[in-house]
Design a protein around this motif. Structure first.
Motif, short mmCIF file in Angstrom:
data_model
loop_
_atom_site.label_atom_id
_atom_site.label_comp_id
_atom_site.label_asym_id
_atom_site.label_seq_id
_atom_site.Cartn_x
_atom_site.Cartn_y
_atom_site.Cartn_z
N THR A 12 54.85 -42.09 -6.36
CA THR A 12 54.10 -41.23 -8.04
C THR A 12 53.16 -41.61 -7.76
O THR A 12 52.11 -42.12 -7.96
CB THR A 12 54.88 -43.43 -8.94
OG1 THR A 12 56.34 -43.31 -7.99
CG2 THR A 12 55.22 -43.18 -9.55
N ILE A 13 53.05 -40.89 -8.54
CA ILE A 13 51.36 -40.13 -9.50
C ILE A 13 50.87 -41.01 -10.50
O ILE A 13 51.65 -40.54 -11.53
CB ILE A 13 51.04 -39.01 -9.09
CG1 ILE A 13 50.95 -38.13 -7.63
CG2 ILE A 13 49.34 -38.37 -9.71
CD1 ILE A 13 51.03 -36.35 -7.80
N ILE A 14 49.26 -41.65 -10.42
CA ILE A 14 49.15 -42.19 -11.37
C ILE A 14 48.62 -40.98 -12.13
O ILE A 14 47.62 -41.07 -11.49
CB ILE A 14 48.76 -43.43 -11.24
CG1 ILE A 14 50.01 -44.24 -10.41
CG2 ILE A 14 48.27 -44.68 -12.55
CD1 ILE A 14 51.26 -45.16 -11.04
N LYS A 15 48.45 -41.16 -13.63
CA LYS A 15 47.19 -40.73 -14.55
C LYS A 15 45.87 -41.04 -14.00
O LYS A 15 46.13 -42.51 -14.42
CB LYS A 15 47.83 -40.45 -15.82
CG LYS A 15 47.39 -39.13 -16.89
CD LYS A 15 47.31 -39.55 -17.72
CE LYS A 15 46.27 -38.61 -18.86
NZ LYS A 15 46.78 -39.36 -20.42
N TYR A 19 47.73 -42.50 -5.93
CA TYR A 19 49.04 -42.52 -5.56
C TYR A 19 49.45 -43.71 -4.69
O TYR A 19 49.40 -44.89 -4.28
CB TYR A 19 49.34 -42.00 -4.25
CG TYR A 19 48.31 -40.22 -4.47
CD1 TYR A 19 49.55 -39.71 -5.25
CD2 TYR A 19 47.19 -39.98 -3.38
CE1 TYR A 19 48.21 -38.38 -4.75
CE2 TYR A 19 46.63 -38.56 -3.32
CZ TYR A 19 47.18 -37.87 -4.61
OH TYR A 19 46.54 -36.51 -4.24
N SER A 194 54.97 -36.69 -10.34
CA SER A 194 53.93 -35.89 -11.24
C SER A 194 53.57 -37.18 -12.20
O SER A 194 54.33 -37.66 -12.26
CB SER A 194 53.78 -34.93 -11.59
OG SER A 194 55.06 -35.38 -13.33
N ALA A 195 52.54 -37.63 -12.69
CA ALA A 195 51.82 -38.46 -13.50
C ALA A 195 52.87 -38.43 -14.98
O ALA A 195 52.88 -39.20 -16.02
CB ALA A 195 50.70 -38.45 -13.86
N ASP A 196 53.69 -36.87 -15.47
CA ASP A 196 54.39 -36.62 -16.13
C ASP A 196 55.53 -37.03 -16.05
O ASP A 196 56.40 -37.11 -17.33
CB ASP A 196 53.94 -35.57 -17.18
CG ASP A 196 54.01 -34.44 -16.53
OD1 ASP A 196 54.68 -34.63 -14.88
OD2 ASP A 196 53.60 -33.35 -16.57
#
Ligand code: FES
Length: 238
Positions: A12-15, A19, A194-196
Motif C-alpha cells: 500500500t502506497i502512503i501519500k 510503502y 496507490s495512495a488514492d
C-alpha cells in the motif's frame, strides 16, 4: 474479540510516505552480478531481513534506517505524487514483432539494470533474428532477467508471455557495477495499491522507486544511477 490479522500480500502506497508491505512477504537484498565486461549477467540473493507480518519501506530516500521508513519523509517534505500511467502494460507497450519471437517493451518502466544488452547483441537485435534458435533463446533470457517488467518476450504463435517463475517476495536491488542501490523489486504478482486507493495492474515483476526521485512514480525510472543513491549497506562495496 480476537482481531484477525490481514495476511493478504499487498503493498500500500502512503501519500508522500512509505510503502506498507503486508502479508509476511520475505525481504532480501538482490545483487546484480556483472561479468568482466561490466555487463549484467545474473542475480545473487544477499542479506535476508527478519521482518514482521507488516513493515514499511522508505520511498523518499531520506530515511536514516534504510530500507525501512523512519518518518524522515515528513521533515524532508517528500513529494511522492504518483504520475505513472494507470493503464495495463499490454495497452501501453510497443510490440516488436520478430520472426520467431515477439517482444513487448515499455521504456518508461526501465530500471537500468542492463540485462537487455551485452557484447553479443541486445534483446532487440536478438528478437529481430529470432528465427535463429540461439538468438531466440538469448532474447528470451535478456527479457526475463529484466526486474522491472519493461520487457516481456512472447511466444510467436500463441502470444503467451514467457515469464520467469518468481515467488511472491520483495527484493532490494543493489548495483555494484554502478556503485548504487536500486529500486524495490516486487516479485510474483503482489497487489500494489496507490495512495488514492486504486490498484495497479498485478504483474509478475515490477520495480518501485526507493530513491524518491523517479519521474514515473511509483515505478523506478533508473534515475537512482544519476542520483548516486545508496542505502548505506556496509556489506556492499559502493
Ligand atoms: S518514506 Fe518515510 S523515511 Fe522515506
Amino acid at each position: 474479540m480476537k482481531i484477525m490479522e490481514n495476511k493478504k500480500r499487498k503493498i500500500t502506497i502512503i501519500k508522500n510516505g512509505p510503502y506498507i508491505v503486508s502479508g509476511n512477504l520475505p525481504l532480501a537484498k538482490e545483487i546484480i552480478v556483472s561479468d568482466e565486461n561490466g555487463d549484467s549477467v545474473g542475480w545473487k540473493k544477499s542479506e535476508k531481513y527478519s521482518c514482521p507480518e507488516q513493515y514499511s519501506l522508505c520511498r523518499c530516500g531520506a530515511s536514516k534506517n534504510k530500507p525501512f521508513c523512519d518518518g524522515s519523509h515528513v521533515k524532508s517534505e517528500f513529494d511522492g505524487k504518483e504520475t505513472a500511467d494507470r493503464g495495463i502494460f499490454s495497452d501501453q507497450c510497443e510490440k516488436i514483432i520478430g520472426p520467431g519471437l515477439d517482444l513487448d517493451d515499455l521504456p518508461e518502466l526501465c530500471a537500468r539494470a542492463r540485462f537487455c544488452h551485452d557484447q553479443s547483441g541486445d534483446v532487440w537485435e536478438n528478437t529481430e533474428r529470432s528465427d535463429d534458435p540461439k538468438s531466440k533463446q538469448k532474447a528470451t533470457r535478456e527479457a526475463s532477467l529484466c526486474p522491472a517488467g519493461r520487457l516481456v518476450a512472447r511466444e510467436k504463435n500463441s502470444g503467451q508471455a514467457i515469464e520467469p517463475e518468481l515467488e511472491p517476495e520483495i527484493g532490494l536491488i543493489e548495483d555494484p557495477e554502478k556503485k548504487v542501490s536500486g529500486p524495490v523489486w516486487v516479485k510474483g504478482g503482489i497487489e500494489i495499491e496507490s495512495a488514492d486507493g486504486l490498484n495497479y495492474e498485478k504483474r509478475n515483476r515490477v520495480t518501485l522507486c526507493r530513491c524518491g526521485k523517479s519521474a514515473n512514480k511509483p515505478f523506478c525510472n533508473g534515475c537512482h544511477i544519476d542520483e548516486k543513491f545508496n542505502d548505506g549497506d556496509k556489506n556492499i562495496n559502493y
